[in-house]
Design a protein around this motif. Structure first.
Motif, PDB file in Angstrom:
ATOM      1  N   THR A  96       0.861  -1.184   0.000  1.00 60.31           N
ATOM      2  CA  THR A  96       0.000   0.000   0.000  1.00 60.31           C
ATOM      3  C   THR A  96       0.900   1.237   0.000  1.00 60.31           C
ATOM      4  OG1 THR A  96      -0.116   0.065   2.410  1.00 60.31           O
ATOM      5  CG2 THR A  96      -1.755  -1.271   1.284  1.00 60.31           C
ATOM      6  N   SER A  97       0.294   2.393   0.130  1.00 59.95           N
ATOM      7  CA  SER A  97       1.067   3.632   0.059  1.00 59.95           C
ATOM      8  C   SER A  97       2.089   3.742   1.185  1.00 59.95           C
ATOM      9  CB  SER A  97       0.127   4.840   0.083  1.00 59.95           C
ATOM     10  OG  SER A  97      -0.664   4.813   1.262  1.00 59.95           O
ATOM     11  N   CYS A  98       1.812   3.151   2.325  1.00 64.44           N
ATOM     12  CA  CYS A  98       2.758   3.288   3.445  1.00 64.44           C
ATOM     13  C   CYS A  98       2.903   2.018   4.255  1.00 64.44           C
ATOM     14  CB  CYS A  98       2.337   4.443   4.355  1.00 64.44           C
ATOM     15  SG  CYS A  98       0.654   4.307   4.984  1.00 64.44           S
ATOM     16  N   GLY A  99       2.640   0.856   3.636  1.00 65.89           N
ATOM     17  CA  GLY A  99       2.798  -0.377   4.385  1.00 65.89           C
ATOM     18  C   GLY A  99       2.502  -1.604   3.556  1.00 65.89           C
ATOM     19  N   TYR A 100       2.145  -2.701   4.246  1.00 69.27           N
ATOM     20  CA  TYR A 100       1.951  -3.994   3.587  1.00 69.27           C
ATOM     21  C   TYR A 100       0.754  -4.715   4.191  1.00 69.27           C
ATOM     22  CZ  TYR A 100       6.794  -3.049   2.255  1.00 69.27           C
ATOM     23  OH  TYR A 100       7.940  -2.454   1.782  1.00 69.27           O
ATOM     24  N   THR A 101       0.179  -5.623   3.398  1.00 67.40           N
ATOM     25  CA  THR A 101      -0.941  -6.440   3.860  1.00 67.40           C
ATOM     26  C   THR A 101      -0.747  -7.865   3.371  1.00 67.40           C
ATOM     27  OG1 THR A 101      -2.446  -4.541   3.730  1.00 67.40           O
ATOM     28  CG2 THR A 101      -3.448  -6.724   3.875  1.00 67.40           C
ATOM     29  N   LEU A 102      -0.961  -8.837   4.268  1.00 63.72           N
ATOM     30  CA  LEU A 102      -0.951 -10.246   3.883  1.00 63.72           C
ATOM     31  C   LEU A 102      -2.384 -10.646   3.587  1.00 63.72           C
ATOM     32  CD1 LEU A 102       0.710 -12.891   3.608  1.00 63.72           C
ATOM     33  CD2 LEU A 102       0.104 -13.372   5.986  1.00 63.72           C
ATOM     34  N   ARG A 103      -2.650 -11.001   2.328  1.00 57.79           N
ATOM     35  CA  ARG A 103      -4.012 -11.300   1.877  1.00 57.79           C
ATOM     36  C   ARG A 103      -4.304 -12.784   2.015  1.00 57.79           C
ATOM     37  NH1 ARG A 103      -6.692  -6.521   1.798  1.00 57.79           N
ATOM     38  NH2 ARG A 103      -5.511  -4.908   0.663  1.00 57.79           N
ATOM     39  N   ILE A 104      -4.726 -13.199   3.183  1.00 56.99           N
ATOM     40  CA  ILE A 104      -5.181 -14.579   3.391  1.00 56.99           C
ATOM     41  C   ILE A 104      -6.451 -14.535   4.222  1.00 56.99           C
ATOM     42  CG2 ILE A 104      -2.874 -15.582   3.258  1.00 56.99           C
ATOM     43  CD1 ILE A 104      -2.924 -15.820   6.326  1.00 56.99           C
ATOM     44  N   ALA A 105      -7.260 -15.574   4.072  1.00 64.24           N
ATOM     45  CA  ALA A 105      -8.474 -15.679   4.875  1.00 64.24           C
ATOM     46  C   ALA A 105      -8.111 -16.162   6.273  1.00 64.24           C
ATOM     47  CB  ALA A 105      -9.447 -16.656   4.225  1.00 64.24           C
ATOM     48  N   PRO A 106      -8.880 -15.754   7.290  1.00 67.57           N
ATOM     49  CA  PRO A 106      -8.574 -16.204   8.660  1.00 67.57           C
ATOM     50  C   PRO A 106      -8.495 -17.717   8.786  1.00 67.57           C
ATOM     51  CG  PRO A 106     -10.200 -14.446   8.688  1.00 67.57           C
ATOM     52  CD  PRO A 106     -10.006 -14.819   7.248  1.00 67.57           C
ATOM     53  N   ALA A 107      -9.332 -18.444   8.013  1.00 69.91           N
ATOM     54  CA  ALA A 107      -9.351 -19.901   8.115  1.00 69.91           C
ATOM     55  C   ALA A 107      -8.062 -20.537   7.618  1.00 69.91           C
ATOM     56  CB  ALA A 107     -10.537 -20.464   7.339  1.00 69.91           C
ATOM     57  N   GLU A 108      -7.204 -19.760   6.981  1.00 68.74           N
ATOM     58  CA  GLU A 108      -5.967 -20.315   6.443  1.00 68.74           C
ATOM     59  C   GLU A 108      -4.838 -20.340   7.471  1.00 68.74           C
ATOM     60  OE1 GLU A 108      -5.183 -19.421   2.024  1.00 68.74           O
ATOM     61  OE2 GLU A 108      -6.381 -17.706   2.678  1.00 68.74           O
ATOM     62  N   THR A 109      -5.131 -20.113   8.742  1.00 72.06           N
ATOM     63  CA  THR A 109      -4.116 -20.195   9.791  1.00 72.06           C
ATOM     64  C   THR A 109      -4.474 -21.306  10.777  1.00 72.06           C
ATOM     65  OG1 THR A 109      -5.176 -18.649  11.341  1.00 72.06           O
ATOM     66  CG2 THR A 109      -3.781 -17.693   9.615  1.00 72.06           C
ATOM     67  N   ASP A 110      -3.439 -21.934  11.342  1.00 72.40           N
ATOM     68  CA  ASP A 110      -3.702 -22.980  12.339  1.00 72.40           C
ATOM     69  C   ASP A 110      -4.307 -22.385  13.598  1.00 72.40           C
ATOM     70  OD1 ASP A 110      -1.396 -21.661  13.109  1.00 72.40           O
ATOM     71  OD2 ASP A 110      -0.250 -23.471  13.544  1.00 72.40           O
ATOM     72  N   ALA A 111      -3.999 -21.123  13.899  1.00 76.04           N
ATOM     73  CA  ALA A 111      -4.581 -20.483  15.078  1.00 76.04           C
ATOM     74  C   ALA A 111      -6.095 -20.371  14.947  1.00 76.04           C
ATOM     75  CB  ALA A 111      -3.962 -19.105  15.286  1.00 76.04           C
ATOM     76  N   ALA A 112      -6.569 -20.080  13.724  1.00 79.07           N
ATOM     77  CA  ALA A 112      -8.016 -19.987  13.504  1.00 79.07           C
ATOM     78  C   ALA A 112      -8.667 -21.357  13.637  1.00 79.07           C
ATOM     79  CB  ALA A 112      -8.291 -19.396  12.131  1.00 79.07           C
ATOM     80  N   CYS A 113      -8.003 -22.404  13.143  1.00 78.80           N
ATOM     81  CA  CYS A 113      -8.543 -23.762  13.295  1.00 78.80           C
ATOM     82  C   CYS A 113      -8.614 -24.143  14.766  1.00 78.80           C
ATOM     83  CB  CYS A 113      -7.670 -24.751  12.542  1.00 78.80           C
ATOM     84  SG  CYS A 113      -7.706 -24.557  10.747  1.00 78.80           S
ATOM     85  N   PHE A 114      -7.572 -23.805  15.512  1.00 78.60           N
ATOM     86  CA  PHE A 114      -7.546 -24.074  16.949  1.00 78.60           C
ATOM     87  C   PHE A 114      -8.716 -23.375  17.641  1.00 78.60           C
ATOM     88  CE2 PHE A 114      -6.253 -22.400  21.119  1.00 78.60           C
ATOM     89  CZ  PHE A 114      -6.061 -23.585  21.815  1.00 78.60           C
ATOM     90  N   GLN A 115      -8.944 -22.107  17.301  1.00 80.78           N
ATOM     91  CA  GLN A 115     -10.018 -21.348  17.927  1.00 80.78           C
ATOM     92  C   GLN A 115     -11.384 -21.924  17.588  1.00 80.78           C
ATOM     93  OE1 GLN A 115      -9.257 -18.594  20.060  1.00 80.78           O
ATOM     94  NE2 GLN A 115     -11.352 -19.136  20.670  1.00 80.78           N
ATOM     95  N   GLN A 116     -11.561 -22.350  16.346  1.00 81.34           N
ATOM     96  CA  GLN A 116     -12.847 -22.921  15.931  1.00 81.34           C
ATOM     97  C   GLN A 116     -13.147 -24.204  16.694  1.00 81.34           C
ATOM     98  OE1 GLN A 116     -13.010 -24.201  11.837  1.00 81.34           O
ATOM     99  NE2 GLN A 116     -15.227 -24.020  11.733  1.00 81.34           N
ATOM    100  N   LEU A 117     -12.150 -25.057  16.829  1.00 84.66           N
ATOM    101  CA  LEU A 117     -12.353 -26.310  17.557  1.00 84.66           C
ATOM    102  C   LEU A 117     -12.657 -26.066  19.031  1.00 84.66           C
ATOM    103  CD1 LEU A 117      -9.469 -28.407  15.958  1.00 84.66           C
ATOM    104  CD2 LEU A 117     -11.912 -28.909  15.764  1.00 84.66           C
ATOM    105  N   THR A 118     -11.940 -25.130  19.659  1.00 89.94           N
ATOM    106  CA  THR A 118     -12.178 -24.868  21.087  1.00 89.94           C
ATOM    107  C   THR A 118     -13.534 -24.203  21.306  1.00 89.94           C
ATOM    108  OG1 THR A 118     -10.916 -22.796  20.905  1.00 89.94           O
ATOM    109  CG2 THR A 118      -9.744 -24.742  21.684  1.00 89.94           C
ATOM    110  N   ASP A 119     -13.947 -23.338  20.380  1.00 89.78           N
ATOM    111  CA  ASP A 119     -15.269 -22.706  20.511  1.00 89.78           C
ATOM    112  C   ASP A 119     -16.376 -23.756  20.431  1.00 89.78           C
ATOM    113  OD1 ASP A 119     -14.139 -20.222  20.787  1.00 89.78           O
ATOM    114  OD2 ASP A 119     -14.482 -19.601  18.721  1.00 89.78           O
ATOM    115  N   THR A 120     -16.242 -24.689  19.487  1.00 90.36           N
ATOM    116  CA  THR A 120     -17.243 -25.756  19.360  1.00 90.36           C
ATOM    117  C   THR A 120     -17.261 -26.620  20.616  1.00 90.36           C
ATOM    118  OG1 THR A 120     -16.900 -25.804  16.962  1.00 90.36           O
ATOM    119  CG2 THR A 120     -18.012 -27.694  17.947  1.00 90.36           C
TER     120      THR A 120
END
Length: 339
Positions: A96-120
């Motif tokens: 971007t004009s003054c930085g960077y962004t990693l374009r991935i969906a939240p579900a593409e991280t193991d941390a998100a999978c961990f959170q989904q399993l613990t929430d269920t």
């Protein structure tokens, strides 16, 4: 593709057999920070602070560009998969004009999978503790080491690592709670002993271990866990155990029916001690109860005496200091009673 931060930061595609592992602390910290902030803009200054802290190089912006170029080559370059096919990966990092962004969906991280399993698991814990226990075991199996291992150089990764570690400990507490609800108390005493040693100020692990020991018919060991917890907390924090742990100790002394395996585990919450039921002195309770009551009385008395001693010593120091000043000023006798 999955970006993993529950351990060393890495990117994996299990189906294609791709494994991308940044080399060097700066590369790991850079990828870790971008994954933590995935989908959000991260400024150049934030990333400089993350990588170099209070001692950035003179040309920090250029140094960051070099690190970013290396990371982009790692993530976006072609690589042979397990099937031998050449794969081109998408340009995940955008500028971007003054930085960077990693374009991935939240579900593409193991941390998100961990959170989904613990929430269920949390939602089904009371109705189906067996399923909750399995979900939590799966969630915890995603951990390969400390969160963001080798990547914690600045506040972005440090803050997220601490948050994830707290979530991991909470998941462990829920899992052993689920195991107690399904009558698996005999299987978990060893694991809980390790957890109380590794996390000596976390009361919930002591709580679960005391219930597990009690349901195994090991009342003395359950009470010994309480004494170990109390000694550690008084020594480390200068405070007594909370009302839940104290209440559980009293419930064990009185053989509270709520502790029976058929009743399920006692929930974390306010004090749970009840009145002693009829027959509370059975199974050796007539010998154990007076012993621990006497220990508690002696501990309270020792603490009172220590406090009184501290007050007397302070007063003694005040008086001797005042007397010394008076003698030096010539306003009192050089010697007197007690000097």
């Amino acid at each position: 593709m999955q970006f993993r931060i529950l351990g060393l930061v890495e990117v994996r595609d299990e189906q294609a057999g791709l494994h991308l592992l940044p080399t060097g602390a700066k590369q790991r910290a850079l990828l870790g920070a971008l994954v933590v902030k995935a989908g959000h803009h991260v400024s150049v200054q934030q990333l400089i602070d993350e990588l170099w802290g209070e001692r950035p190089p003179a040309n920090a912006a250029n140094a960051l560009q070099v690190q970013m170029a290396r990371l982009r080559r790692l993530l976006s370059g072609p690589q042979d998969g397990r099937d031998g096919r050449r794969r081109e990966r998408p340009p995940w990092i955008t500028t971007t004009s003054c930085g960077y962004t990693l374009r991935i969906a939240p579900a593409e991280t193991d941390a998100a999978c961990f959170q989904q399993l613990t929430d269920t698991a949390r939602r089904v814990l009371h109705e189906d503790p067996g399923r909750a226990g399995e979900l939590l075991r799966r969630a915890l199996s995603l951990w390969r080491g400390p969160a963001l291992e080798g990547s914690v150089l600045g506040d972005i990764c440090a803050g997220r690592a601490a948050q994830l570690e707290e979530h991991r400990l909470t998941a462990l507490e829920m899992m052993y709670d689920a195991y107690l609800r399904t009558g698996r108390h005999g299987e978990i005493t060893g694991e809980l002993m390790v957890l109380t040693t590794d996390n000596p100020l976390r009361e919930r692990f002591y709580d679960l271990l005391m219930v597990a020991f009690y349901r195994c018919g090991r009342q003395a060991e359950a009470l010994g866990v309480y004494e170990r917890a109390r000694n550690r907390m008084v020594h480390e924090l200068g405070v007594e155990p909370g009302p839940v742990l104290r209440g559980l100790m009293q419930a064990i002394l009185h053989h509270d029916p709520a502790l029976a395996a058929s009743a399920g585990p006692l929930p974390a919450g306010p004090s749970r001690a009840g009145t002693a039921p009829a027959g509370a002195d059975a199974a050796g309770g007539d010998a154990v109860l007076p012993l621990f009551e006497e220990i508690s009385r002696l501990q309270r008395r020792i603490e009172q005496l220590q406090q009184e001693q501290n007050r007397l010593l302070c007063r003694f120091d005040e008086l001797t200091g005042a007397a010394a000043r008076a003698v030096a000023a010539g306003s009192g006798p050089a010697r007197g009673p007690g000097f």
